[in-house]
Scaffold this active site. Structure first.
Site, PDB file in Angstrom:
ATOM      1  N   GLY A  77       0.637  -1.206   0.017  1.00 15.24           N
ATOM      2  CA  GLY A  77      -0.141  -0.043  -0.211  1.00 15.24           C
ATOM      3  C   GLY A  77       0.788   1.108   0.006  1.00 15.24           C
ATOM      4  O   GLY A  77       2.060   1.081   0.270  1.00 15.24           O
TER       5      GLY A  77
ATOM      6  N   GLN B  37       2.817   9.870   1.601  1.00  9.81           N
ATOM      7  CA  GLN B  37       4.130   9.239   1.827  1.00  9.81           C
ATOM      8  C   GLN B  37       5.114   9.835   0.784  1.00  9.81           C
ATOM      9  O   GLN B  37       6.380   9.502   0.800  1.00  9.81           O
ATOM     10  CB  GLN B  37       3.888   7.807   1.962  1.00  9.81           C
TER      11      GLN B  37
ATOM     12  N   CYS C 207       5.643  -0.426   7.303  1.00  6.61           N
ATOM     13  CA  CYS C 207       5.374   0.787   6.706  1.00  6.61           C
ATOM     14  C   CYS C 207       6.425   1.606   5.993  1.00  6.61           C
ATOM     15  O   CYS C 207       7.713   1.453   6.516  1.00  6.61           O
ATOM     16  CB  CYS C 207       4.848   2.208   7.780  1.00  6.61           C
ATOM     17  N   LEU C 208       6.352   2.013   4.763  1.00  7.29           N
ATOM     18  CA  LEU C 208       7.576   2.355   3.869  1.00  7.29           C
ATOM     19  C   LEU C 208       8.073   3.414   4.421  1.00  7.29           C
ATOM     20  O   LEU C 208       9.495   3.875   4.067  1.00  7.29           O
ATOM     21  CB  LEU C 208       6.952   2.470   2.254  1.00  7.29           C
TER      22      LEU C 208
ATOM     23  N   HIS D  68      -4.733   1.241   7.763  1.00  7.55           N
ATOM     24  CA  HIS D  68      -3.533   1.581   7.688  1.00  7.55           C
ATOM     25  C   HIS D  68      -3.302   2.838   7.042  1.00  7.55           C
ATOM     26  O   HIS D  68      -2.690   3.842   7.152  1.00  7.55           O
ATOM     27  CB  HIS D  68      -2.205   0.700   7.542  1.00  7.55           C
ATOM     28  N   GLU D  69      -3.885   2.841   5.592  1.00  6.14           N
ATOM     29  CA  GLU D  69      -3.658   3.888   4.599  1.00  6.14           C
ATOM     30  C   GLU D  69      -4.356   5.071   4.905  1.00  6.14           C
ATOM     31  O   GLU D  69      -4.062   6.202   4.906  1.00  6.14           O
ATOM     32  CB  GLU D  69      -3.848   3.477   3.309  1.00  6.14           C
TER      33      GLU D  69
END
Ligand code: GNR
Ligand code: NI
Length: 173
Positions: free
Chosen positions: A45, A50, A93-94, A135-136
Site C-alpha cells: 500500500g 508518503q 510501513c514504507l 493503515h492507509e
C-alpha cells in the site's frame, strides 16, 4: 516515474490530507507513479502523503501472485463501518523502514471511495486488505502505526529511524 518516499520523523507525515475535487489525467499519472513506487519498494500500500502530496489518495495491492497484479486505486476513501471483531497483523510501513509491530484493528471494514475513473464506489474488506485500508486511511489523517504503541516502543523506533536517516544522508551527501 519513481517518487521518493518520505521517512519518519518528518513533519509532512503528520499533516491531514485534503480531499480531491476531481479525477483528471494528472491524478491518474500521480496514482500510476505511486503504484510503481509501491511495487518497487516493495510494499502492499502507499498513500500520496508518503511521497509528499497532501491529497486523499491511496494505492493498494495485497495480491500475492506477482503475475496477477490486482491494484486498487482509492480516491477520498472513507471508512463507513468497522466490525467489533478485531484481528492482529504484523504491520510495516514504507515510511518506517525496517520497523514492524503487531497492531490490533477491526477485522472488517466497509469503505466508500472514488475509483480510477472518478466513479463513486463501495466495498467491504476483510483480512490483510482491511488492515491495509485502515493503515492507509490513517496516513491521510497524519497517523502512523507506531502511534498505537507504548511511548517507550514508539520512541525506540523513532530513535532508530533518526539514526537510519543520518546514515543514508552520509552516503548521499
Ligand atoms: O507494505 C506494507 N505492508 C503492510 C503490512 C501490514 C499492514 C500494513 C501494511 S502497509 C505497508 C506499506 C505502507 O507503508 N503503506 O502506507
Ligand atoms: Ni504506511
Amino acid at each position: 516515474m519513481l517518487r521518493k518516499i518520505i521517512i519518519e520523523p518528518d513533519p509532512v507525515l503528520r499533516k491531514k490530507c485534503d480531499p480531491l475535487e476531481k479525477v483528471d489525467d494528472q491524478t491518474r499519472k500521480l496514482m500510476k507513479d505511486m503504484l510503481e513506487t509501491m511495487y518497487n519498494a516493495p510494499g502492499i500500500g502507499l498513500a500520496a502523503i508518503q511521497v509528499g502530496i497532501l491529497k486523499r489518495l491511496v494505492v493498494i495491492d495485497v495480491s500475492k501472485d506477482q503475475e496477477k497484479k490486482e491494484p486498487l486505486f482509492l480516491i477520498n476513501p472513507e471508512i463507513i463501518h468497522t466490525s467489533n471483531k478485531t484481528s492482529i497483523y504484523e504491520e510495516g510501513c514504507l515510511s518506517l523502514p525496517g520497523q514492524f509491530a503487531e497492531i490490533e484493528r477491526p477485522a472488517e471494514c466497509v469503505l466508500k471511495y472514488v475509483d480510477y475513473q472518478g466513479i463513486q464506489k463501495e466495498m467491504k474488506a476483510e483480512g490483510l486488505l482491511a488492515t491495509c485500508i485502515q493503515h492507509e486511511v490513517d496516513h491521510l489523517n497524519g497517523i502512523l502505526f507506531i502511534d498505537y504503541l507504548s511511548k517507550l516502543k514508539k520512541d525506540m523506533i523513532i530513535k532508530k529511524l533518526v539514526k537510519h536517516k543520518k546514515e543514508i544522508e552520509r552516503v548521499i551527501v
